[in-house]
Scaffold this active site. Structure first.
Site, short mmCIF file in Angstrom:
data_model
loop_
_atom_site.label_atom_id
_atom_site.label_comp_id
_atom_site.label_asym_id
_atom_site.label_seq_id
_atom_site.Cartn_x
_atom_site.Cartn_y
_atom_site.Cartn_z
N ARG A 1 26.61 39.38 50.55
CA ARG A 1 27.44 40.27 49.74
C ARG A 1 27.24 39.87 48.28
NH1 ARG A 1 27.64 43.09 53.58
NH2 ARG A 1 29.44 43.67 54.84
N HIS B 1 21.32 47.86 49.19
CA HIS B 1 22.06 47.47 50.40
C HIS B 1 21.46 48.17 51.63
CE1 HIS B 1 26.21 45.79 51.71
NE2 HIS B 1 25.37 45.75 52.72
#
Ligand SMILES: NC(=O)c1ccc[n+]([C@@H]2O[C@H](COP(=O)([O-])OP(=O)(O)OC[C@H]3O[C@@H](n4cnc5c(N)ncnc54)[C@H](OP(=O)(O)O)[C@@H]3O)[C@@H](O)[C@H]2O)c1
Length: 311
Positions: A226, A274
């Site tokens: 993350r 992502h």
């Protein structure tokens, strides 16, 4: 009894289709309004992130099911009902995709692909040394489901693989470390550092100037966990100062990453949106259905998150 699908920003369509195919008898709400109209029937919510206030109408919820491996966007919600079980997705195909992404980025770095692409555009037929695979030491932060898949893929390339986790873990072919002291020992030997950790109160901001200083000079960083684990200004400073050779970042502190973010302008940083891996809708839905069956019959849930630990 019904399930509410709230997976945005993951498109809900593929999950809705999977429910219709795999469990046509289960009533599924594709939007909040219809679910609120029958609130007492909703047993589970399938979601990626939880916004405050959303769960208030649902008094008979048995669980929240994360449509992803990470649950940080759910656990950080200030009004997460205490004691409500949260489960996550563990998807073998997704872990293979992460392993592919990491292998691609490590090979791109160690085989100097950006340099050869620049040379090719300049029609320059020029060789550079090719390092022996075992001489490259790759340190993995996290030896969970994704970490173990990445370790296998990197071992198959002949690299020297090191791995760190919170508690001691054994992994064939991998030299493993644990705890804060073990972390320093692994960092000192990691030519490439790959972050595969969950975002928790302990890991937020872990990849900072202090950590980069413990890596061998010229190390390369890959982050597929993350964005909030990485202090981006520290990364940029470490690259500018030569401590880091560069980075591949599938995740960023702001997603989508704004066009004026300095990360885009640093040629030694590769930003991807992502996409290291995506959950398989059928797997996600099968895991929700299995846990619904378990919840109804009083059996322990599978892949339940430890709320105190944060993953
Ligand atoms: N970019 C993408 O497309 C993508 C896709 C999937 C997942 N992810 C991210 O990857 C993360 C990891 O997924 P996973 O399925 O591998 O999780 P996992 O199976 O829960 O494994 C997590 C690993 O991190 C270790 N860990 C946790 N906190 C730690 C700490 N404070 N210090 C040291 N080690 C710590 C754990 O140690 P122990 O073994 O001791 O518990 C475990 O080895 C997810 O949370 C998600 O954020 C990203």
């Amino acid at each position: 009894m019904s399930v509410l699908v709230l997976t945005q920003p993951q498109p809900p369509g593929p999950f809705l289709e999977a429910f219709a195919r795999l469990a046509p008898h289960v009533k599924v709400h594709a939007d909040l309004e219809s679910a609120v109209a029958a609130a007492d029937e909703v047993e589970a919510v399938l979601l990626w992130r939880l916004a405050p206030g959303v769960l208030a109408p649902f008094r008979r919820l048995r669980m929240l099911c994360a449509s992803a491996a990470g649950v940080d966007k759910i656990l950080s919600c200030p009004d997460l009902p205490p004691g409500l079980p949260v489960t996550r997705t563990v998807d073998a195909q997704q872990n293979l995709q992460i392993a592919q992404y990491v292998t691609l980025m490590v090979l791109r770095h160690v085989r100097s692909l950006p340099l050869f692409e620049t040379q090719a555009r300049a029609r320059a037929w020029r060789r550079h040394p090719v390092p022996a695979p075992a001489d490259l030491r790759v340190g993995l932060l996290g030896l969970g489901h994704s970490g173990l898949a990445v370790a296998q893929a990197l071992l198959a390339q002949g690299f020297t693989v090191l791995g760190h986790s919170r508690s001691p873990r054994a992994c064939p072919g991998v030299e493993t470390f644990s705890g804060p002291e073990g972390l320093g020992r692994m960092l000192a030997r990691s030519d490439v550092l790959v972050c595969l950790l969950p975002l928790t109160s302990e890991t937020q901001g872990l990849l900072d100037a202090r950590l980069f200083a413990q890596l061998p000079r010229g190390a390369f960083v890959v982050n597929v966990s993350r964005g909030a684990l990485l202090v981006e200004p520290d990364l940029m400073a470490a690259i500018a100062g030569g401590q880091l050779a560069g980075a591949a970042l599938d995740v960023q502190s702001r997603e989508p990453l704004p066009a004026d973010d300095p990360l885009w302008g640093e040629p030694r940083v590769l930003v991807t949106p992502h996409i290291a891996s995506l959950p398989t809708p059928d797997t996600v839905v099968q895991q929700v259905l299995e846990n619904l069956r378990r919840a109804r019959s009083g059996q322990p849930l599978l892949r339940q998150v430890d709320l105190a630990r944060g993953y």
